[in-house]
Design a protein around this motif. Structure first.
Motif, PDB file in Angstrom:
ATOM      1  N   VAL A 139       0.858  -1.176   0.000  1.00  0.00           N
ATOM      2  CA  VAL A 139       0.000   0.000   0.000  1.00  0.00           C
ATOM      3  C   VAL A 139       0.898   1.230   0.000  1.00  0.00           C
ATOM      4  N   ASP A 140       0.642   2.158  -0.924  1.00  0.00           N
ATOM      5  CA  ASP A 140       1.404   3.399  -0.993  1.00  0.00           C
ATOM      6  C   ASP A 140       0.865   4.355   0.064  1.00  0.00           C
ATOM      7  N   THR A 141       1.644   4.527   1.144  1.00  0.00           N
ATOM      8  CA  THR A 141       1.206   5.379   2.257  1.00  0.00           C
ATOM      9  C   THR A 141       1.668   6.823   2.095  1.00  0.00           C
ATOM     10  N   THR A 142       2.335   7.141   0.974  1.00  0.00           N
ATOM     11  CA  THR A 142       2.759   8.522   0.742  1.00  0.00           C
ATOM     12  C   THR A 142       1.617   9.371   0.190  1.00  0.00           C
ATOM     13  N   LYS A 143       0.549   8.717  -0.247  1.00  0.00           N
ATOM     14  CA  LYS A 143      -0.602   9.423  -0.817  1.00  0.00           C
ATOM     15  C   LYS A 143      -1.758   9.368   0.174  1.00  0.00           C
ATOM     16  N   MET A 144      -2.595  10.397   0.122  1.00  0.00           N
ATOM     17  CA  MET A 144      -3.800  10.413   0.950  1.00  0.00           C
ATOM     18  C   MET A 144      -5.006  10.510   0.051  1.00  0.00           C
ATOM     19  N   PRO A 145      -5.972   9.653   0.122  1.00  0.00           N
ATOM     20  CA  PRO A 145      -5.959   8.458   0.955  1.00  0.00           C
ATOM     21  C   PRO A 145      -4.930   7.446   0.439  1.00  0.00           C
ATOM     22  N   HIS A 146      -4.549   6.508   1.296  1.00  0.00           N
ATOM     23  CA  HIS A 146      -3.581   5.486   0.919  1.00  0.00           C
ATOM     24  C   HIS A 146      -4.091   4.695  -0.280  1.00  0.00           C
ATOM     25  N   VAL A 147      -3.164   4.281  -1.150  1.00  0.00           N
ATOM     26  CA  VAL A 147      -3.531   3.654  -2.418  1.00  0.00           C
ATOM     27  C   VAL A 147      -2.894   2.260  -2.516  1.00  0.00           C
ATOM     28  N   PRO A 148      -3.704   1.231  -2.829  1.00  0.00           N
ATOM     29  CA  PRO A 148      -3.120  -0.098  -3.019  1.00  0.00           C
ATOM     30  C   PRO A 148      -2.294  -0.135  -4.303  1.00  0.00           C
ATOM     31  N   VAL A 149      -1.195  -0.906  -4.280  1.00  0.00           N
ATOM     32  CA  VAL A 149      -0.340  -1.076  -5.455  1.00  0.00           C
ATOM     33  C   VAL A 149      -0.609  -2.465  -6.022  1.00  0.00           C
ATOM     34  N   TYR A 150      -1.088  -2.508  -7.251  1.00  0.00           N
ATOM     35  CA  TYR A 150      -1.449  -3.766  -7.911  1.00  0.00           C
ATOM     36  C   TYR A 150      -0.331  -4.216  -8.847  1.00  0.00           C
ATOM     37  N   GLU A 151      -0.158  -5.528  -8.940  1.00  0.00           N
ATOM     38  CA  GLU A 151       0.750  -6.122  -9.923  1.00  0.00           C
ATOM     39  C   GLU A 151       0.051  -7.315 -10.557  1.00  0.00           C
ATOM     40  N   ASP A 152       0.519  -7.691 -11.743  1.00  0.00           N
ATOM     41  CA  ASP A 152      -0.017  -8.885 -12.391  1.00  0.00           C
ATOM     42  C   ASP A 152       0.387 -10.121 -11.605  1.00  0.00           C
ATOM     43  N   ILE A 153      -0.515 -11.087 -11.531  1.00  0.00           N
ATOM     44  CA  ILE A 153      -0.180 -12.366 -10.914  1.00  0.00           C
ATOM     45  C   ILE A 153       0.811 -13.057 -11.842  1.00  0.00           C
ATOM     46  N   PRO A 154       1.961 -13.494 -11.309  1.00  0.00           N
ATOM     47  CA  PRO A 154       2.945 -14.156 -12.174  1.00  0.00           C
ATOM     48  C   PRO A 154       2.377 -15.439 -12.781  1.00  0.00           C
ATOM     49  N   LYS A 155       2.848 -15.748 -13.996  1.00  0.00           N
ATOM     50  CA  LYS A 155       2.400 -16.976 -14.656  1.00  0.00           C
ATOM     51  C   LYS A 155       2.929 -18.190 -13.901  1.00  0.00           C
ATOM     52  N   THR A 156       2.115 -19.244 -13.853  1.00  0.00           N
ATOM     53  CA  THR A 156       2.555 -20.490 -13.242  1.00  0.00           C
ATOM     54  C   THR A 156       3.483 -21.210 -14.206  1.00  0.00           C
ATOM     55  N   GLU A 157       4.196 -22.215 -13.702  1.00  0.00           N
ATOM     56  CA  GLU A 157       5.073 -23.007 -14.568  1.00  0.00           C
ATOM     57  C   GLU A 157       4.263 -23.653 -15.692  1.00  0.00           C
ATOM     58  N   LEU A 158       3.060 -24.128 -15.376  1.00  0.00           N
ATOM     59  CA  LEU A 158       2.209 -24.755 -16.387  1.00  0.00           C
ATOM     60  C   LEU A 158       1.843 -23.760 -17.485  1.00  0.00           C
ATOM     61  N   GLU A 159       1.481 -22.537 -17.102  1.00  0.00           N
ATOM     62  CA  GLU A 159       1.140 -21.517 -18.098  1.00  0.00           C
ATOM     63  C   GLU A 159       2.343 -21.180 -18.983  1.00  0.00           C
ATOM     64  N   LYS A 160       3.526 -21.102 -18.365  1.00  0.00           N
ATOM     65  CA  LYS A 160       4.737 -20.826 -19.140  1.00  0.00           C
ATOM     66  C   LYS A 160       5.023 -21.955 -20.128  1.00  0.00           C
ATOM     67  N   LEU A 161       4.858 -23.189 -19.674  1.00  0.00           N
ATOM     68  CA  LEU A 161       5.101 -24.331 -20.557  1.00  0.00           C
ATOM     69  C   LEU A 161       4.078 -24.394 -21.682  1.00  0.00           C
ATOM     70  N   GLN A 162       2.809 -24.103 -21.381  1.00  0.00           N
ATOM     71  CA  GLN A 162       1.782 -24.094 -22.423  1.00  0.00           C
ATOM     72  C   GLN A 162       2.090 -23.033 -23.475  1.00  0.00           C
ATOM     73  N   GLU A 163       2.552 -21.871 -23.025  1.00  0.00           N
ATOM     74  CA  GLU A 163       2.920 -20.806 -23.961  1.00  0.00           C
ATOM     75  C   GLU A 163       4.106 -21.242 -24.827  1.00  0.00           C
ATOM     76  N   GLN A 164       5.063 -21.928 -24.221  1.00  0.00           N
ATOM     77  CA  GLN A 164       6.232 -22.406 -24.968  1.00  0.00           C
ATOM     78  C   GLN A 164       5.823 -23.445 -26.005  1.00  0.00           C
ATOM     79  N   VAL A 165       4.903 -24.343 -25.649  1.00  0.00           N
ATOM     80  CA  VAL A 165       4.415 -25.352 -26.594  1.00  0.00           C
ATOM     81  C   VAL A 165       3.705 -24.678 -27.763  1.00  0.00           C
ATOM     82  N   GLU A 166       2.893 -23.657 -27.477  1.00  0.00           N
ATOM     83  CA  GLU A 166       2.201 -22.936 -28.548  1.00  0.00           C
ATOM     84  C   GLU A 166       3.209 -22.269 -29.495  1.00  0.00           C
ATOM     85  N   ASN A 167       4.240 -21.653 -28.927  1.00  0.00           N
ATOM     86  CA  ASN A 167       5.258 -20.992 -29.749  1.00  0.00           C
ATOM     87  C   ASN A 167       6.018 -22.004 -30.602  1.00  0.00           C
ATOM     88  N   LEU A 168       6.370 -23.145 -30.017  1.00  0.00           N
ATOM     89  CA  LEU A 168       7.088 -24.173 -30.769  1.00  0.00           C
ATOM     90  C   LEU A 168       6.213 -24.791 -31.852  1.00  0.00           C
TER      91      LEU A 168
END
Length: 92
Positions: free
Chosen positions: A45-74
């Motif tokens: 949470v960014d506490t330097t701003k008022m009101p405080h603001v949550p900081v969002y990030e993308d959920i990292p890809k799982t190993e399975l998702e990475k492998l599926q993407e690699q299979v599609e590319n290949l």
């Protein structure tokens, strides 16, 4: 998905559905009720701003998702190479 996030004065998240361990708070405790969109996670949470603001990030890809993407590319690369080889055989 609405969720309650408890955090300290530095913005470190102490309690949410995402954290599992215990962290000793620094300073005061605060809370936010936030809407977390699909595919995102609140990392701090960014506490330097008022009101405080949550900081969002993308959920990292799982190993399975990475492998599926690699299979599609290949698979696509293989199809392109097969096409190139087939064109080469008709020109000979």
């Amino acid at each position: 998905m609405n969720t309650l996030i408890i955090y300290d004065s530095t913005g470190t998240i102490l309690s949410s559905p995402i954290t599992g361990g215990y962290i000793k708070p620094t300073g005061e405790l605060h809370y936010l009720e936030v809407e977390i969109t699909e595919g995102k996670v609140v990392t701090r949470v960014d506490t330097t701003k008022m009101p405080h603001v949550p900081v969002y990030e993308d959920i990292p890809k799982t190993e399975l998702e990475k492998l599926q993407e690699q299979v599609e590319n290949l698979t696509q690369a293989n199809a392109e190479l097969t096409s190139i080889v087939a064109m080469g055989n008709t020109n000979a």
